[in-house]
Design a protein around this motif. Structure first.
Motif, PDB file in Angstrom:
ATOM      1  N   UNK A 272      43.843   7.513  83.193  1.00 11.04           N
ATOM      2  CA  UNK A 272      43.225   8.592  83.965  1.00 11.04           C
ATOM      3  C   UNK A 272      42.713   9.741  83.102  1.00 11.04           C
ATOM      4  N   UNK A 273      42.616   9.539  81.791  1.00  8.14           N
ATOM      5  CA  UNK A 273      42.061  10.581  80.937  1.00  8.14           C
ATOM      6  C   UNK A 273      40.764  10.038  80.335  1.00  8.14           C
ATOM      7  N   UNK A 274      39.684  10.778  80.506  1.00 11.26           N
ATOM      8  CA  UNK A 274      38.422  10.362  79.901  1.00 11.26           C
ATOM      9  C   UNK A 274      38.248  11.053  78.562  1.00 11.26           C
ATOM     10  N   UNK A 275      37.744  10.311  77.588  1.00 15.61           N
ATOM     11  CA  UNK A 275      37.540  10.917  76.272  1.00 15.61           C
ATOM     12  C   UNK A 275      36.468  10.137  75.528  1.00 15.61           C
ATOM     13  N   UNK A 276      36.112  10.678  74.371  1.00 14.98           N
ATOM     14  CA  UNK A 276      35.092  10.044  73.544  1.00 14.98           C
ATOM     15  C   UNK A 276      35.801   9.175  72.501  1.00 14.98           C
ATOM     16  N   UNK A 277      35.550   7.860  72.558  1.00 15.07           N
ATOM     17  CA  UNK A 277      36.296   6.956  71.674  1.00 15.07           C
ATOM     18  C   UNK A 277      35.848   7.075  70.221  1.00 15.07           C
ATOM     19  N   UNK A 278      34.794   7.849  69.958  1.00 13.50           N
ATOM     20  CA  UNK A 278      34.321   7.961  68.581  1.00 13.50           C
ATOM     21  C   UNK A 278      34.831   9.218  67.892  1.00 13.50           C
ATOM     22  N   UNK A 279      35.718   9.949  68.541  1.00 15.96           N
ATOM     23  CA  UNK A 279      36.292  11.121  67.879  1.00 15.96           C
ATOM     24  C   UNK A 279      37.678  10.771  67.363  1.00 15.96           C
ATOM     25  N   UNK A 280      38.190  11.603  66.500  1.00 15.13           N
ATOM     26  CA  UNK A 280      39.426  11.269  65.792  1.00 15.13           C
ATOM     27  C   UNK A 280      40.658  11.547  66.656  1.00 15.13           C
ATOM     28  N   UNK A 281      40.523  12.503  67.589  1.00 18.17           N
ATOM     29  CA  UNK A 281      41.698  12.973  68.333  1.00 18.17           C
ATOM     30  C   UNK A 281      42.431  11.859  69.092  1.00 18.17           C
ATOM     31  N   UNK A 282      41.716  11.092  69.949  1.00 18.21           N
ATOM     32  CA  UNK A 282      42.459  10.056  70.701  1.00 18.21           C
ATOM     33  C   UNK A 282      43.149   9.055  69.794  1.00 18.21           C
ATOM     34  N   UNK A 283      42.533   8.740  68.663  1.00 17.11           N
ATOM     35  CA  UNK A 283      43.160   7.802  67.726  1.00 17.11           C
ATOM     36  C   UNK A 283      44.443   8.393  67.172  1.00 17.11           C
ATOM     37  N   UNK A 284      44.362   9.692  66.811  1.00 19.03           N
ATOM     38  CA  UNK A 284      45.555  10.332  66.280  1.00 19.03           C
ATOM     39  C   UNK A 284      46.667  10.341  67.324  1.00 19.03           C
ATOM     40  N   UNK A 285      46.298  10.737  68.554  1.00 22.24           N
ATOM     41  CA  UNK A 285      47.311  10.824  69.598  1.00 22.24           C
ATOM     42  C   UNK A 285      47.980   9.462  69.797  1.00 22.24           C
ATOM     43  N   UNK A 286      47.156   8.406  69.883  1.00 27.79           N
ATOM     44  CA  UNK A 286      47.719   7.067  70.111  1.00 27.79           C
ATOM     45  C   UNK A 286      48.607   6.645  68.951  1.00 27.79           C
ATOM     46  N   UNK A 287      48.127   6.911  67.735  1.00 27.67           N
ATOM     47  CA  UNK A 287      48.900   6.507  66.561  1.00 27.67           C
ATOM     48  C   UNK A 287      50.234   7.256  66.523  1.00 27.67           C
ATOM     49  N   UNK A 288      50.193   8.552  66.862  1.00 28.65           N
ATOM     50  CA  UNK A 288      51.430   9.338  66.880  1.00 28.65           C
ATOM     51  C   UNK A 288      52.381   8.773  67.929  1.00 28.65           C
ATOM     52  N   UNK A 289      51.823   8.444  69.115  1.00 30.24           N
ATOM     53  CA  UNK A 289      52.645   7.858  70.164  1.00 30.24           C
ATOM     54  C   UNK A 289      53.316   6.586  69.667  1.00 30.24           C
ATOM     55  N   UNK A 290      52.505   5.718  69.040  1.00 27.74           N
ATOM     56  CA  UNK A 290      53.023   4.432  68.594  1.00 27.74           C
ATOM     57  C   UNK A 290      54.090   4.613  67.516  1.00 27.74           C
ATOM     58  N   UNK A 291      53.739   5.382  66.472  1.00 28.45           N
ATOM     59  CA  UNK A 291      54.656   5.499  65.338  1.00 28.45           C
ATOM     60  C   UNK A 291      55.876   6.324  65.719  1.00 28.45           C
ATOM     61  N   UNK A 292      55.627   7.476  66.358  1.00 28.74           N
ATOM     62  CA  UNK A 292      56.741   8.338  66.744  1.00 28.74           C
ATOM     63  C   UNK A 292      57.668   7.645  67.718  1.00 28.74           C
ATOM     64  N   UNK A 293      57.072   7.047  68.758  1.00 26.01           N
ATOM     65  CA  UNK A 293      57.876   6.349  69.768  1.00 26.01           C
ATOM     66  C   UNK A 293      58.642   5.204  69.146  1.00 26.01           C
ATOM     67  N   UNK A 294      57.950   4.438  68.309  1.00 27.43           N
ATOM     68  CA  UNK A 294      58.585   3.302  67.659  1.00 27.43           C
ATOM     69  C   UNK A 294      59.738   3.736  66.780  1.00 27.43           C
ATOM     70  N   UNK A 295      59.511   4.852  66.042  1.00 26.45           N
ATOM     71  CA  UNK A 295      60.549   5.326  65.133  1.00 26.45           C
ATOM     72  C   UNK A 295      61.783   5.772  65.909  1.00 26.45           C
ATOM     73  N   UNK A 296      61.534   6.563  66.976  1.00 28.52           N
ATOM     74  CA  UNK A 296      62.653   7.037  67.788  1.00 28.52           C
ATOM     75  C   UNK A 296      63.416   5.867  68.397  1.00 28.52           C
TER      76      UNK A 296
END
Lengths: 413, 318, 428
Positions: free
Chosen positions: C381-405
């Protein structure tokens, strides 16, 4: 497609129904076709054309009625009849009244039957079936119904046009017919035998055979038989991998005559044939892309390629579907009373962007239009698969099979 | 008569291609006692990798590199997937490979999309080797025959004449004893799995250009490979060869000659019903051999399993 | 994770007790109430699909879970049963005198008939030979469905109209909801019968043959006959599922017979868990939801399902049911509450990691396959531009942070699990 996310969820689980309210003023067309799995390339190509045509031909021209826009909502049916019926139900629950489908006559048969039943059982939310590509003749003959409209020339009409061209060629003496072993393949073979018998009784049909659909790994033995029969030309209704593999195998083993096909282009097939198909491969179909018939047609293709460079408007009739639907809604003055829209659509005449006249026959809801025999060549303005090769119209049969008989007994509400 | 020779060659090509797949599969079976459902998927990966490499480095580098990558992938699957599932028993193992097959198909679509890839025969082989009564035999087919025969001979040599081969053979039958003698049996298993999948990869590389490289290519070939090794006898390399050739020729000949059921039925004294489309048996009467060519191997397999459950050359009850 | 045993867990003595009857009463109540909560026709269609899959998966598990027979062609028994019912629907005189709710019996009988024929030679042995025969027969019948047009209708299949049957107390089954209650009735009946079958001596001996065929032979039971009986019973219920399919969709096609459908039911059953009676039920519900709901959301649904399946096979061979049943000692000892916090510590970050991974996959897919210029995409439910760096960073943080925890708290979760499920309270 992702903006269907919320609405899809709500319909399936019946929560948050209000989410659809935002889009209430759009007239939605459900596009039910394979978007995943082996036939996804064709499905996605049709979806892209629908979206582009709706934007370009209707929405940018001010929409329909009092400025309502067309919106294409995609549903993935995984080319399964069962899944299509589920998606149909989801679409109807979302308040969608127009169903577009085309890939696989099997699915179209299931849908037309289900829609007929649904409309009888639920007279207050009826739907219309816009069949843009399923060409099994039965759909506008024995299995016809008032809610089904076919915008493609059916297998018989295409074969009628094809045999007109073959009959005009005096050099043809022997013809080989090969197809997939199912309703459509059989319909093509039967039509070929019938029309050739009428138009050129002297032509010998040296082979008429069916092979299992989607199961043949290597077409070499078939190619050998075709060579051994000394046929001058080959007719096939094959599509997908069966088309590609049969064609390649026949050419590889030394066949030099023309191969007349229904689906021998686009979705990777044109690119895969490349140079080897030049001079042999012919495709019968509607909608002339090359040479472009008008600036408007050329602009449509150019615009499409800009928006979707990875695919092609290989089913040009979709533009006709969108235009004629808009016209019917405007004529009926409603996008909610489906019987009115259906009455406006049947018998409609329209000038296609592709230069042909269109007439939706009242007796069976089969569209009548010009049918072209197109050659696979690199002498084209617009190519397919970005391969440099494309289809160029060679012969045209004007308003093909306009007075063909039908067994349809239409029941109108 | 010439046509028979042509069909013999065509059937040989089909059969040998099938053999390259079934050889690896049957080796893996004799080792782990489990049928690898994902075997045809490695064949598909071979074709796709080779296509991708051929775009940059040409066909021959693809033929060299792609099978190696596929083999390494196979070894990794064995090490980190199968070995883990092995402890749960045979059925979960089979189901694991089944799921892997589905996943690989999805991954291939994810990476390369759903259309067929324009993977072509190298130009140097794009000529007609010779013709028999107007029927062209492409040079590429001859190349396929020689490649697969060469691979078979090398495999046979390694298995029967080298030290590594002897250890493998011993490990297949008496893993515990071999381990006690100081050999790393898990490593041997991983190696055999890798080589088996690499063989499938080679088959993919050379079949891709002729049978077309598309996401459904594993599914089309998938179950027929099992049929081959079941007919030949599970675990028997020679049986796999014989069964591959039988299937290759059986399907080729039944496609090449239109044997019609009507003729057979008439021949044994039945008369054709008239009109034929009204008869309840019309589908039987109009049956031709090309229609059923591709299901003949399945009929053969069911018959063999019923009457000789260990296959043509199998030694033990599976 | 501890390894779960494949063996059926029920140790209750035969006879009626509250613990045995309660789940059935609850399920029946849920079945009655569900359509009042989810009223949309499509929701009812999905629930009907679920019910059919449940019956089919339970029937399949009579072979796989209870009998140890792996079949790769079980769809044909369901399909042929369904096709036969379709032909009955099209026999206008006969069908007009037949109330629709009776139809599944015919489907079951036809499925059973086919199972008797095939089972007579395929059940001679188990294991690979049985699996391969089932594969061969499955392929043969699926191929025949294209060739034998008289019975199977070729590729377009055959269709009929359920409303031409004899009205059943005035109900003509015009509306989805009426079909739902018919399906739900047959679901309860079939599930109950299959449950009782697993409690009969023959069902018990099927377990024995699965676990140790030789010993069962020494006890005087012919393993072949035991397998044959399970196979035939399974064919009957598969046929019932086919009949319900015919009633729901009013069309049957080659799809109902082919290898993909057979493979799917294997997936469903294994996902749910073969070791427990209710495993396939969970599998069918989860799989149907994944297929229809996830299928609406993303083109990549099959990729996720494939991943889930592989993870299940590798880490939870007991399936979802096995995962649930691992906690039954904790429930019995009333220690479930002590698990909540340690579980949340792992599962919540884990869920975020999965969301992050899914976002990355979707974005890669969008980047590769979306039309150029179309940079907008919507995820959760969030629209964004897939060519910007922010969504990639957020997803990567979610994956790595969540995985680490999740990884960090995993040992704690394992400890508290052992503490909660072992008798001495984990003091060891």
């Amino acid at each position: 497609m992702k903006n269907t996310t919320m609405r899809g969820l709500s319909a399936a689980l019946a929560v948050a129904i209000s989410a659809t309210a935002v889009y209430a003023e759009n007239i939605k067309i459900a596009f039910i076709d394979p978007l995943s799995g082996p036939f996804a390339a064709t499905g996605n190509q049709g979806l892209a054309t629908f979206k582009f045509a709706a934007d370009e031909l209707v929405n940018k021209e001010g929409g329909v009625l009092d400025g309502q826009n067309f919106e294409i909502v995609a549903f993935d049916n995984k080319i399964s009849p069962k899944e299509s019926l589920i998606q149909l139900q989801v679409a109807i629950d979302q308040g969608i009244r127009f169903i577009a489908q085309g890939n696989s006559s099997g699915v179209a048969n299931a849908l037309t039957d289900a829609i007929d039943k649904h409309n009888r059982r639920n007279p207050d939310n009826q739907v219309i079936f816009l069949n843009y590509a399923a060409v099994d003749p039965a759909l506008t003959n024995d299995k016809c119904n008032f809610w089904h409209f076919r915008f493609d020339a059916n297998a018989d009409i295409k074969m009628d046009a094809l045999t007109d061209v073959i009959a005009a060629d005096d050099g043809v003496e022997k013809v080989y017919i090969i197809g997939q072993d199912y309703s459509f393949g059989k319909a093509v073979a039967a039509a070929a035998v019938k029309f050739l018998g009428e138009k050129r009784p002297d032509v010998e049909i040296v082979g008429n055979e069916l092979h299992p659909i989607g199961k043949v790994k290597d077409f070499t033995p078939y190619a050998r038989k075709i060579m051994a029969s000394e046929a001058d030309l080959v007719i096939t209704g094959n599509w997908g991998a069966d088309m590609l593999n049969l064609g390649k195998s026949v050419l590889e083993n030394g066949f030099e005559g023309p191969i007349y096909t229904y689906y021998g282009a686009a979705d990777g097939i044109t690119a895969a044939f490349g140079e080897s198909g030049v001079g042999s491969l012919r495709v019968v179909g509607e909608g002339q892309i090359n040479p472009p018939v008008s600036d408007r047609a050329a602009a449509f293709v150019t615009g499409f390629k800009e928006a979707y460079p990875d695919t092609d408007p290989a089913q040009p009739r979709i533009a006709n579907v969108v235009e004629m639907l808009a016209k019917a809604i405007n004529e009926a003055g409603t996008a909610t009373d489906m019987a009115q829209v259906a009455y406006a659509l049947e018998g409609m005449e329209h000038d296609s962007i592709w230069g042909t006249k269109l007439k939706m026959r009242e007796i069976d809801h089969q569209i009548i239009q010009d049918v072209h025999i197109q050659a696979h060549t690199d002498d084209v303005q617009f190519d397919y698969d970005n391969s440099g090769f494309g289809l160029k119209a060679e012969d045209t049969v004007t308003m093909a099979a306009a007075d063909a008989a039908t067994t349809c007994k239409m029941k109108r509400p | 008569m010439e046509l028979i020779a042509v069909n013999l060659i065509d059937g040989l090509v089909t059969g040998l291609l099938l053999f390259m797949l079934s050889a690896g599969l049957t080796l893996i079976f004799s080792m782990m006692g489990v049928l690898n459902f994902a075997h045809a998927s490695f064949y598909m990966l071979g074709a796709y990798f080779a296509f991708q490499i051929s775009v940059f480095l040409g066909f021959w580098m693809g033929l060299l590199i792609a099978p190696v990558i596929v083999g390494v992938l196979g070894a990794l699957v064995e090490r980190y997937g199968l070995r883990r599932v092995h402890q749960y028993g045979h059925v979960p193992e089979l189901i694991f490979t089944f799921g892997l097959a589905l996943l690989i198909e999805e991954l291939v679509q994810f990476i390369w999309g759903k259309s067929a890839m324009p993977y072509e025969i190298p130009e140097i082989l794009q000529f007609t080797a010779f013709s028999i009564a107007g029927n062209a035999i492409p040079a590429y087919k001859i190349f396929m025959i020689f490649t697969s025969v060469a691979i078979f001979l090398v495999l046979l040599y390694i298995l029967t004449r080298t030290r590594v081969g002897l250890i493998i053979q011993a490990a297949l039958s008496y893993p515990k004893t071999v381990e006690a003698l100081g050999h790393n049996v898990p490593l041997v298993f991983m190696g055999v799995f890798g080589v088996g999948t690499a063989l499938a990869g080679v088959a993919g590389v050379i079949a891709g250009p002729v049978l077309s490289t598309f996401p459904g290519m594993a599914f089309v070939l998938g179950s027929i490979v099992f049929v081959t090794i079941v007919i030949g006898g599970l675990g028997s390399l020679g049986g796999a060869l014989v069964a591959s050739l039988i299937i290759g020729w059986l399907t080729t000949f039944s496609k090449a000659y239109n044997v019609r059921m009507e003729d057979i039925l008439n021949g044994i004294g039945f008369t054709t019903p008239d009109p034929i489309w009204d008869s309840a048996w019309r589908d039987l009467w109009t049956l031709t051999s090309p229609q059923i060519a591709d299901i003949l191997p399945y009929i053969l397999m069911v018959l063999i399993l019923v009457f000789r459950p260990y296959g043509l050359f199998g030694k033990r009850q599976a | 994770m501890t390894q779960t045993s494949q063996i059926s867990a029920s140790r209750q003595a035969p006879g009626l007790s509250l613990g045995v009857v309660m789940p059935w009463l609850l399920s029946a109540a849920a079945l009655v109430l569900l359509p009042m909560v989810f009223t949309a026709n499509s929701a009812i269609t999905v629930m009907n699909q679920m019910a059919i899959t449940i019956i089919f998966a339970l029937a399949y598990n009579m072979l796989l879970g209870q009998g140890g027979m792996l079949s790769f062609g079980h769809a044909v028994y369901m399909g042929v049963g369904g096709f036969a019912c379709m032909h009955i629907m099209n026999m206008s005189d006969f069908f007009a005198a037949l109330p629709l709710p009776v139809l599944p019996i015919f489907g079951g009988l036809v499925g059973m008939g086919l199972a008797i024929v095939v089972g007579s030679f395929s059940t001679r042995s188990s294991g690979t030979v049985f699996a391969m025969i089932s594969l061969g027969v499955g392929e043969l019948i699926a191929a025949c469905s294209i060739i034998i047009v008289v019975f199977f209708g070729g590729e377009e299949g055959i269709s009929g109209d359920r409303t031409y049957g004899l009205p059943f107390f005035g109900i003509e089954f015009l509306r989805q909801i009426e079909v739902y209650y018919l399906t739900a009735f047959w679901l309860m009946l079939s599930a109950l019968l299959m449950f009782l079958f697993s409690r009969t001596p023959i069902g018990r001996i099927a377990n024995a043959v699965r676990d140790n065929p030789e010993r069962a032979e020494f006890l005087g039971y012919s393993q072949r006959w035991v397998r044959f009986h399970s196979f035939v019973a399974s064919g009957f219920f598969a046929g019932v599922a086919g009949a319900l399919f015919a009633i729901n969709y009013e069309i049957l096609t080659e799809e109902n017979l082919n290898l993909a459908t057979s493979g799917e039911i294997l997936l469903v059953t294994f996902l749910g868990g073969v070791g427990f009676f209710f495993g396939p039920i969970i599998g069918a519900i989860v799989f149907t939801l994944l297929r229809t709901v996830l299928g609406l959301e993303t083109e990549l649904w099959a990729l996720y399902v494939g991943l889930l399946f592989l993870v299940t096979v590798m880490y939870f061979p007991g399936g979802l049911a096995g995962l649930l049943m691992m906690h039954s000692p904790a429930v019995k000892m009333k220690r479930l509450r002590s698990l909540v916090v340690p579980y949340a510590k792992v599962l919540v970050p884990g869920a975020f990691a999965i969301i992050g991974a899914a976002c990355l996959i979707e974005m890669v897919f969008h980047l590769r396959h979306a039309p150029p210029g179309d940079h907008q995409m919507t995820l959760f439910w969030i629209s964004f531009d897939s060519h910007t760096i922010l969504p990639w960073t957020v997803s990567a943080v979610l994956l790595i942070g969540g995985g680490w925890l999740a990884k960090r708290f995993a040992p704690e979760m394992a400890n508290s699990y052992h503490a909660a499920t072992s008798l001495d309270g984990g003091g060891a």
